[in-house]
Every structure is written in structure tokens, then in C-alpha cells.
Design a protein around this motif. Sequence first.
Motif, PDB file in Angstrom:
ATOM      1  N   SER A 183       0.821  -1.200   0.000  1.00 36.48           N
ATOM      2  CA  SER A 183       0.000   0.000   0.000  1.00 36.48           C
ATOM      3  C   SER A 183       0.859   1.254   0.000  1.00 36.48           C
ATOM      4  O   SER A 183       1.765   1.399   0.801  1.00 36.48           O
ATOM      5  CB  SER A 183      -0.927   0.000   1.207  1.00 36.48           C
ATOM      6  N   GLY A 184       0.559   2.137  -0.908  1.00 34.91           N
ATOM      7  CA  GLY A 184       1.245   3.421  -0.932  1.00 34.91           C
ATOM      8  C   GLY A 184       0.298   4.471  -0.398  1.00 34.91           C
ATOM      9  O   GLY A 184      -0.528   4.193   0.446  1.00 34.91           O
ATOM     10  N   GLU A 185       0.437   5.653  -0.912  1.00 34.43           N
ATOM     11  CA  GLU A 185      -0.435   6.747  -0.500  1.00 34.43           C
ATOM     12  C   GLU A 185      -1.566   6.868  -1.499  1.00 34.43           C
ATOM     13  O   GLU A 185      -1.389   6.702  -2.690  1.00 34.43           O
ATOM     14  CB  GLU A 185       0.362   8.054  -0.483  1.00 34.43           C
ATOM     15  N   ASN A 186      -2.745   7.151  -1.035  1.00 30.45           N
ATOM     16  CA  ASN A 186      -3.837   7.455  -1.942  1.00 30.45           C
ATOM     17  C   ASN A 186      -4.827   8.345  -1.206  1.00 30.45           C
ATOM     18  O   ASN A 186      -5.866   7.899  -0.750  1.00 30.45           O
ATOM     19  CB  ASN A 186      -4.503   6.182  -2.443  1.00 30.45           C
ATOM     20  N   ALA A 187      -4.459   9.584  -1.051  1.00 25.61           N
ATOM     21  CA  ALA A 187      -5.307  10.515  -0.321  1.00 25.61           C
ATOM     22  C   ALA A 187      -6.532  10.826  -1.161  1.00 25.61           C
ATOM     23  O   ALA A 187      -6.452  10.833  -2.388  1.00 25.61           O
ATOM     24  CB  ALA A 187      -4.529  11.790  -0.029  1.00 25.61           C
ATOM     25  N   PRO A 188      -7.680  11.071  -0.516  1.00 26.18           N
ATOM     26  CA  PRO A 188      -8.872  11.435  -1.281  1.00 26.18           C
ATOM     27  C   PRO A 188      -8.602  12.681  -2.110  1.00 26.18           C
ATOM     28  O   PRO A 188      -7.904  13.594  -1.672  1.00 26.18           O
ATOM     29  CB  PRO A 188      -9.906  11.736  -0.193  1.00 26.18           C
ATOM     30  N   LYS A 189      -9.136  12.685  -3.342  1.00 28.54           N
ATOM     31  CA  LYS A 189      -8.944  13.854  -4.197  1.00 28.54           C
ATOM     32  C   LYS A 189     -10.107  14.799  -3.992  1.00 28.54           C
ATOM     33  O   LYS A 189     -11.195  14.378  -3.617  1.00 28.54           O
ATOM     34  CB  LYS A 189      -8.895  13.406  -5.659  1.00 28.54           C
ATOM     35  N   LYS A 190      -9.891  16.053  -4.277  1.00 29.13           N
ATOM     36  CA  LYS A 190     -11.002  16.999  -4.236  1.00 29.13           C
ATOM     37  C   LYS A 190     -11.866  16.707  -5.454  1.00 29.13           C
ATOM     38  O   LYS A 190     -11.385  16.741  -6.588  1.00 29.13           O
ATOM     39  CB  LYS A 190     -10.471  18.428  -4.276  1.00 29.13           C
ATOM     40  N   LEU A 191     -13.142  16.411  -5.204  1.00 25.16           N
ATOM     41  CA  LEU A 191     -14.005  16.019  -6.310  1.00 25.16           C
ATOM     42  C   LEU A 191     -14.217  17.185  -7.268  1.00 25.16           C
ATOM     43  O   LEU A 191     -14.330  18.334  -6.848  1.00 25.16           O
ATOM     44  CB  LEU A 191     -15.363  15.551  -5.783  1.00 25.16           C
ATOM     45  N   THR A 192     -14.298  16.850  -8.542  1.00 23.49           N
ATOM     46  CA  THR A 192     -14.685  17.866  -9.519  1.00 23.49           C
ATOM     47  C   THR A 192     -16.183  18.123  -9.318  1.00 23.49           C
ATOM     48  O   THR A 192     -16.871  17.290  -8.713  1.00 23.49           O
ATOM     49  CB  THR A 192     -14.462  17.362 -10.958  1.00 23.49           C
ATOM     50  N   PRO A 193     -16.689  19.246  -9.823  1.00 21.69           N
ATOM     51  CA  PRO A 193     -18.124  19.501  -9.661  1.00 21.69           C
ATOM     52  C   PRO A 193     -18.972  18.345 -10.206  1.00 21.69           C
ATOM     53  O   PRO A 193     -19.982  17.981  -9.597  1.00 21.69           O
ATOM     54  CB  PRO A 193     -18.350  20.781 -10.464  1.00 21.69           C
ATOM     55  N   ALA A 194     -18.551  17.769 -11.321  1.00 24.34           N
ATOM     56  CA  ALA A 194     -19.338  16.672 -11.907  1.00 24.34           C
ATOM     57  C   ALA A 194     -19.344  15.454 -10.983  1.00 24.34           C
ATOM     58  O   ALA A 194     -20.376  14.803 -10.784  1.00 24.34           O
ATOM     59  CB  ALA A 194     -18.772  16.291 -13.273  1.00 24.34           C
ATOM     60  N   GLN A 195     -18.186  15.161 -10.393  1.00 20.93           N
ATOM     61  CA  GLN A 195     -18.119  14.017  -9.475  1.00 20.93           C
ATOM     62  C   GLN A 195     -18.974  14.285  -8.233  1.00 20.93           C
ATOM     63  O   GLN A 195     -19.709  13.408  -7.768  1.00 20.93           O
ATOM     64  CB  GLN A 195     -16.672  13.759  -9.055  1.00 20.93           C
ATOM     65  N   ALA A 196     -18.856  15.488  -7.692  1.00 19.06           N
ATOM     66  CA  ALA A 196     -19.622  15.828  -6.495  1.00 19.06           C
ATOM     67  C   ALA A 196     -21.116  15.732  -6.778  1.00 19.06           C
ATOM     68  O   ALA A 196     -21.886  15.220  -5.949  1.00 19.06           O
ATOM     69  CB  ALA A 196     -19.254  17.223  -6.009  1.00 19.06           C
ATOM     70  N   ALA A 197     -21.520  16.186  -7.952  1.00 16.49           N
ATOM     71  CA  ALA A 197     -22.933  16.116  -8.312  1.00 16.49           C
ATOM     72  C   ALA A 197     -23.386  14.661  -8.418  1.00 16.49           C
ATOM     73  O   ALA A 197     -24.500  14.309  -8.016  1.00 16.49           O
ATOM     74  CB  ALA A 197     -23.182  16.847  -9.622  1.00 16.49           C
ATOM     75  N   ALA A 198     -22.508  13.810  -8.923  1.00 15.69           N
ATOM     76  CA  ALA A 198     -22.846  12.392  -9.060  1.00 15.69           C
ATOM     77  C   ALA A 198     -23.082  11.779  -7.675  1.00 15.69           C
ATOM     78  O   ALA A 198     -24.063  11.054  -7.461  1.00 15.69           O
ATOM     79  CB  ALA A 198     -21.740  11.651  -9.801  1.00 15.69           C
ATOM     80  N   VAL A 199     -22.197  12.092  -6.744  1.00 15.54           N
ATOM     81  CA  VAL A 199     -22.353  11.569  -5.381  1.00 15.54           C
ATOM     82  C   VAL A 199     -23.682  12.045  -4.794  1.00 15.54           C
ATOM     83  O   VAL A 199     -24.450  11.262  -4.220  1.00 15.54           O
ATOM     84  CB  VAL A 199     -21.167  12.025  -4.488  1.00 15.54           C
ATOM     85  N   GLU A 200     -23.984  13.326  -4.985  1.00 17.90           N
ATOM     86  CA  GLU A 200     -25.244  13.890  -4.487  1.00 17.90           C
ATOM     87  C   GLU A 200     -26.450  13.145  -5.050  1.00 17.90           C
ATOM     88  O   GLU A 200     -27.381  12.806  -4.322  1.00 17.90           O
ATOM     89  CB  GLU A 200     -25.351  15.366  -4.895  1.00 17.90           C
ATOM     90  N   ARG A 201     -26.409  12.912  -6.361  1.00 17.01           N
ATOM     91  CA  ARG A 201     -27.540  12.242  -7.011  1.00 17.01           C
ATOM     92  C   ARG A 201     -27.778  10.856  -6.427  1.00 17.01           C
ATOM     93  O   ARG A 201     -28.916  10.447  -6.227  1.00 17.01           O
ATOM     94  CB  ARG A 201     -27.295  12.123  -8.518  1.00 17.01           C
ATOM     95  N   VAL A 202     -26.707  10.144  -6.148  1.00 19.67           N
ATOM     96  CA  VAL A 202     -26.869   8.799  -5.578  1.00 19.67           C
ATOM     97  C   VAL A 202     -27.592   8.899  -4.238  1.00 19.67           C
ATOM     98  O   VAL A 202     -28.479   8.103  -3.927  1.00 19.67           O
ATOM     99  CB  VAL A 202     -25.500   8.095  -5.392  1.00 19.67           C
ATOM    100  N   HIS A 203     -27.240   9.902  -3.447  1.00 16.47           N
ATOM    101  CA  HIS A 203     -27.891  10.066  -2.146  1.00 16.47           C
ATOM    102  C   HIS A 203     -29.343  10.475  -2.281  1.00 16.47           C
ATOM    103  O   HIS A 203     -30.205   9.993  -1.569  1.00 16.47           O
ATOM    104  CB  HIS A 203     -27.177  11.150  -1.330  1.00 16.47           C
ATOM    105  N   GLU A 204     -29.576  11.409  -3.212  1.00 15.81           N
ATOM    106  CA  GLU A 204     -30.897  12.031  -3.248  1.00 15.81           C
ATOM    107  C   GLU A 204     -31.961  11.168  -3.885  1.00 15.81           C
ATOM    108  O   GLU A 204     -33.124  11.258  -3.522  1.00 15.81           O
ATOM    109  CB  GLU A 204     -30.816  13.377  -3.973  1.00 15.81           C
ATOM    110  N   THR A 205     -31.572  10.346  -4.840  1.00 15.94           N
ATOM    111  CA  THR A 205     -32.592   9.581  -5.551  1.00 15.94           C
ATOM    112  C   THR A 205     -33.313   8.612  -4.609  1.00 15.94           C
ATOM    113  O   THR A 205     -32.727   8.096  -3.662  1.00 15.94           O
ATOM    114  CB  THR A 205     -31.996   8.797  -6.738  1.00 15.94           C
TER     115      THR A 205
END
Length: 723
Positions: A183-205
Motif C-alpha cells: 500500500s502506498g499513499e492514496n489521499a482522497p482527491k477533491k471532487l470535480t463539480p461533476a463528481q460531487a454532483a454524481a455523489v449527491e444524485r446517488v444520495h438524493e434519488t
Amino acid sequence: MYAEVIVDVAHSDVDKIFDYACEEDIKAGMRVAVPFGKGVTTGFVMRVKEETSVPKERLRHILRTAEDFPVLTEESLSLARSIAARYRVPMALSLRLFLPSEMRTGKVGVRYRTFYRLSGDFPPVPPRARQQLALIAFLEENGEQDSALLREKFGSALKALEEKGAVVAERRRVFRDPYTGSSGENAPKKLTPAQAAAVERVHETKKTVSLLHGVTGSGKTEVYLTLIAEVLKEGKTAIFLVPEISLTPQMLFQLRARFGSKAAILHSGLTPGEKFDEWMRLREGDARIAIGARSAIFAPVENVGVIVIDEEHDGSYSSESSPRYNTFDIALLRAKRNGCKMVLGSATPSVETYRRAKEGEFELITLPDRINARPMPEVHIVDMRREVRRGNPSAFSAELREKLQSCLAQHKQAILFLNRRGYSQTVMCRDCGYVAKCENCDVSLTYHSEEDCLKCHYCGARYHMLTACPQCGGKHIGYVGTGTQRVVGELKKLYPSANILRMDMDTTGGKEGHFKILKQFSEHKADILVGTQMVAKGHDFPEVTLVGILDADMSLHFPDYRSGERTFQLVTQVAGRSGRGTEAGEVVLQTYDPDNYILRFAATYDYAGFYAHEIAMREAMSFPPFAKIVRVMVTGEEERETLETLREVYQKLRSLYAAHTGEFLFFNRMHAPIKRIQNKFRYQVLMRLAGGSDLLQSIYDACAETTYKNTLVYVEENPGNLS
Ligand code: ADP
Ligand code: ZN
């Protein structure tokens, strides 16, 4: 107390509940040893109860437990019941899905190790006992150590010190970790607006299932990882499914690096001990993310918060051995039971899934662009008929050779893709690209040499073998496809100084086979990677700027109603390997059918166009999702017995057909296209059910009989291969 037990014998004769007397400590989900007939067998406790209707004198007692905890969770037991009912298999077969196979054979178990540390005080060690002193110094410096290591380093000094009371032993459980140190490093990336919107949609639907349709390189993985991190925070667990895990080691390392030991990996490349331990870590709740190929859907995690199916279109999600389950169906059962969300991801969703999303059953979420707006590689379609006319018999067109040359000159890397899914004897005219197809089914015909004829695997129609092309009169009739060896041979002659790696079934033997090849290539130790489907998966090689698809026709003309869909997926996936780094990539696609609409859509990354065309064709030809292809296979070593069974099964199916003729688009009994495989005779009843028909369960019922002798009867739904 009494226990309802299913014995671990996969035979319909004993596929029922047996009651046994038991003590208080027996719980549902445990594996137990029970007297059975004249011997002893293992069984699963399905339920514990206060009363039984079995008379006292016939009641026997559970002998012992195999493990001291219930190996099957409540959820596993309930799912196993649904699966046994849905696919009409014995309960034992269904229950086995939920255990690592190593556990059943009893060959591996929990591993214990003895560790030594220095005790608080001990008599002085004489200076001449140099080994003992060295050992003490070693423990002082390094702290507690494994007994095996100490014995290897210091020999009998360990025992001597133990007798003096200078060291104390402790026996503890250890885990075999397949990925220590990786295992190396894999810090969470700052989501792009499109990615963030995708995460939101999964929650909201309100819908359970979301389809994440994102082009290759659009950052789907980061969306999955964000969702998983969120459910972990809520104290829940996650299941993450990927197609064939040994082909995508990068994905595993990413997950391991992000989540550390909270992630457990279940896959066939692990040693039995490692597999067992990874499973145990999930069962005990130490690990809370189960990652693996399709069988990881049976992972023993509780309180599931999200289920992700990456590359949902991949064929490996359908099981090809009994029970022939579809991973999506099982995942949906689990999602419903746990009240959690499910995310399907793909750059090229299956037509069936996409339709369900379009019709509103699934939430459709799209990521139309690559991260950092990197361009998709440009695809050049090359007409191989012209190469033949120009007198170039090679597997490489002039254009591909040119581009390879300049790719090598710039010290970049190239991937050459050859399609060899199974071996199909489809015939083609090399002058005009004509391919023989069935008049009824619009599916490519297959040449059968023993009868010297062409056959349609979907309706059994037979045609004469071609002597000349019916379209152009040409005489260059040949099979579709090129061999890997031939390609590598030609390549070596063309580019004698290039380093070439080959990756296919023949070169990837052993547990680490693929992995080594991929690693070499990623370290730029080779210039060209030649391979089959295996090179198409989600690899990320930033130095690759050229991808060559040598024979797109092989998959295009595979005798399968999904050949168009598969080709679109394949071209998109392979093309997605090019230009992932800073430099733009290119793709050369060689074909004898350059005007084919599938290739045109794939070359322009037009999924919507492809889908519209494909779904109309499916509807017109009554193929899934507008119908269901059901094949009942009857196979056996004795031809007479096999035929008797076939007759019996056929009678039942025939009366079903007679009673519901309107629901059948096709019904026929015949030899399977390949009549014998591995000494087994093969017969089939091939059916096509109209959309909306619910006769499937009745077909399973008709086939789940107990009287068949020495023959195997099974049902396939929309099988990937009809040979
Ligand atoms: P996909 O799975 O959709 O093909 P990947 O998940 O492989 O795409 O992402 C493509 C590349 O973009 C990877 O190198 C990944 O590390 C990078 N990436 C993903 N999300 C982000 C982000 N939010 N910011 C920066 N880079 C990202
Ligand atoms: Zn046909």
C-alpha cells in the motif's frame, strides 16, 4: 433444543431439512457434524427451535460444531433460501456460495503463532552463552518476535532462555495478509463539480440503483471511493465488485492504499490461507469493505451501506456453473434487505441496463468528460479490403505500420489488441468483407467441418458452405480473425529492435502471470504489448499513445446477438487505454467492414447513437431485452441415457409450450451446435420467451426433477455463448 439442518451434500434426494437434537450453544448459521445414514457428515444449522415432530427414538444428536461461531449470517441464510428457490438448486449448493471453499474442505483454518518477549526479571546469563545474549539483545532492540524467526536466528538458545524464565511465550492469532507492504499513499482527491454532483444524485434519488455512465477516464473510481468512505463513517460496510480481479491489480492497490486494512480482498489468486483470513476479517467485522469479483457479492458483511458494481456490462458477472446466478440480481436482493444504495458503473453500459435506466427504473447519472478535459483519443478506421486489393497480405495496414514507426521513434508505447473470445469459425470474404448470416436471425453463421456446412446457433438453420462470395463473386473466402503468434512474428520482423510483450491465455500462467507482464509494461521495459481481451481492461499506462485494434471483425461477427454491443464495449475500452498521460493518444481500428454502424459509433464515442440503433434492432429481431433466450441443456456421457433424459425434459417443456404457445417466440429441441465436449453428449431445448412472459420459473421447475440418471440438466438465461 432442536436444530434444523441441511446436510452439505449437493443432491436433490437429501435436499430437505433434517431435525437433530442439540445443546443450547448451537446457533443458526453454524456448521456442524451430524450422524447421517451410516456415517457422519457436515451440515448447516438453518434454525434452532424448541420443538420437533420427529419421534424421540428416531431423533439423533448433533455431534460437534465445526467452528465455534456461526459461519453464515442471518442474511446469508435468507439469501441462500432465495437463491435455491430462484435457480432451483439444492440448498447445500446455494449455502456453499457463502463460504470460502477452503473452509469446507477443512484444509485451512485460523492460523496461530507463538510470540516471545523478555520477561521482567531473570537470572544473569553467563558471557559464554553468546547466542542467548544475542537473542536478549535482539528482543531488547526489536521487541516481541515470532518464534519461528527466533528459532531460525538463534537455534536452541530460545529454549534455554525459556527454561530460565528469561522469555515468555504468547500464542496469538495472526492473519495472512496478501498485500502487506503494497500500500502506498492514496489521499482522497477533491471532487470535480461533476463528481460531487454524481455523489449527491446517488444520495438524493429514491431509487435503489444508480447507473453511473462515465466515459473512460472520467473519474468514476473517485465517486465510488467517496461513497464507500461515507458509509464507513456511518459505521456501515461496503461491497465493491470488479470484473476479473487479477487483470486489474491497480484498482486493488488504490483501494488498499485508501482504506488500509479496512478493505478485504477476495479473489482466486490468493493462497487458500490468505483467502480464508480475508474472509474471516470480514466476518468478524475487522474489515468492512469486501472487494472482489462476482463471488464477493456473497461476502459475510453485515449492515451493508453501499454496493458498487464496476464495469457492470462485463460478462464475468454471470456465473457459468451451478447455480447460474446473475450477480446483479443477488446484489439487488442484498441492497433491498439492507436498505442501501447500489451503484453500477461503466463507460459502456449493457443495453439491458441502459434501457432500465432510460425507462426510469434506475437513476441515470452521466460523467460526459474526462478529468482535466483531456481529449478522447482519435480513432482512425482502416479498410482492410483495400489492403488486400493493394496486395498487402500482412496483419498490419500501411497506416498502422506508419504510426507504430513514429510511436517507437518518439519512445512512446503501443498496445496491439487481438480479439480471441472463444474460437469462432465465422467465414468472410476478404475481398468485400461479406459475412454469412442467418436469414431468420441476422446472426453470423458458424462453419461446422464435420458436416461441411454453416449453422445458425440461434435457430438451428443450416446453409451450404460458400465456395464464392454471394456479394462480389470473390474467391478469397476465409475465417475471421488472426492469430497472436502470427502477429508477434510479423511484428518482430517489422521492428527488430523493439521490445515486445505478449499477453494472452498462453503466456499468463501462474498466479502472478498477468501481474508481471503488466508491471514490466508499466515500467516501460517493453515498447509494444500484444494481447487479447486482457489488455482491454482498465489499465492506466500514461506512456501509451497508440492503440491498434487488429481485427475488429472477430468480435463484430461473433455468433451472438450481443456481438454489436460487445464490439462497441471492446473498442471503447481498448481505445480508452490510449492517451491517458499528458500526450494525446490515437487509435487505429482495422476492419473489413469499415461502414459498420457499430464501429462508426464506437469511433466517435457516440454511446447514445449506438444505443438508439441497437435497441431498435433488438426490438425488430425480438432479442433481449424484448425477449428472453432460455436454453435447457442436457448433457451426459452415455448417449442413450442422455437422450432418455432429454425426452423426459422435453415432454414437460412441450406441454408448457402447448399451454402457453403465445408466450413462445421460438421452441425447438436439437443437438447443441457442438455435439460433444469432453466426452459428454450435448442436447438442448432452445426457447425464446416473449417479453413479459413469466414462464421462466415453470421452466426451472420442469427441469428440477429427481429421476435423471447420470445426466446433467440445467437452465441458461440469455447465455453468452450458444455453442
Ligand atoms: P474511470 O474509472 O472513469 O475510467 P479513473 O477513475 O481511472 O476514471 O480516473 C481517471 C484519472 O483521473 C485517474 O488518473 C484519477 O487519478 C484522476 N482523477 C479522478 N478524479 C480526480 C479528481 N477529482 N481530481 C484530480 N484527478 C482525478
Ligand atoms: Zn437463425
